[in-house]
Design a protein around this motif. Structure first.
Motif: not given
Length: 222
Positions: A78-83, A141-144, A170-172, A174-180
């Motif tokens: 994960n890269i996002f936080s509540i902050n 890219q849409s998920y990103l 949603a970002r994860i 995106s990354v998973a689909l790019e791997n796929a």
């Protein structure tokens, strides 16, 4: 699974043997590990297809089994936080505003292919349709973009943790689909991506269920 008294593994092994016996005798002997794995993978997929057992579940099971034994770091952080988002007090008016804004965000991505990636992956594997790779990339890219739109929203404090999880997931995805999309060039990485996508999709669905509970609690939906 077809009740004929022969295990699925035996059926797959028989089909693979038949496929291998019909290939050219000029088989390459100096295959890289990735090339050897790719050949074995697509022979397995062909065997499943010929036996009538190739479906979304068998693809997901194959991806999960292989990725679990790949010895690779499969977790996407994960890269996002509540902050990182703007929050407001948790109240019924703010919940209604948030609900409307959330619907608007998802409506914006309604025709971008989000949610159709399972069918696209199935076509890539079962039909060897390389053109679908580009389609899968566009969905990624849409998920990103969706994750970014979610992070731009103002969110009631009472649902902030769920919202952050939704954006991260949603970002994860995106990354998973790019791997796929690498399935033809790096079969192992591609299958790991499919497995990552499955896990993230489950989390995505769980987040929506929690959002539904929140909106019911605030009298927005029944």
């Amino acid at each position: 699974t077809d009740g004929d008294g022969i295990t699925d593994k035996e059926v797959i092994d028989q089909k693979k043997a038949a496929i291998n016996s019909t290939t050219s005798v000029n088989v390459e002997t100096d295959l890289t590990e990735t090339e050897a794995f790719s050949r074995e993978l697509f022979a397995s997929i062909a065997a499943l297809k010929e036996s009538g057992n190739l479906n979304d579940q068998s693809i997901q099971d194959l991806a999960k089994t292989i990725s679990e034994n790949a010895g690779d770091d499969q977790e996407i952080a994960n890269i996002f936080s509540i902050n990182d988002i703007t929050t407001v007090t948790d109240s019924a008016p703010h919940a209604r505003t948030y609900h409307s804004a959330l619907l608007a965000v998802f409506a914006r991505y309604d025709t971008t292919g989000i949610g159709t990636e399972f069918a696209v992956i199935d076509q890539i594997l079962s039909e060897s349709d390389e053109k679908k790779i580009d389609e899968l990339h566009q969905i990624a890219q849409s998920y990103l973009a969706l994750s970014g739109s979610l992070m731009d929203m103002t969110v009631p404090a009472g649902v902030a943790s769920v919202h952050i999880s939704l954006a991260n997931t949603a970002r994860i995805i995106s990354v998973a689909l790019e791997n796929a999309t690498l399935i033809y060039d790096n079969a192992l990485r591609g299958l790991i991506g499919i497995s990552q996508h499955q896990a993230a999709s489950d989390t995505f669905d769980a987040n929506f269920a929690l959002l539904g509970d929140y909106f019911v609690k605030n009298g927005i939906v029944k």
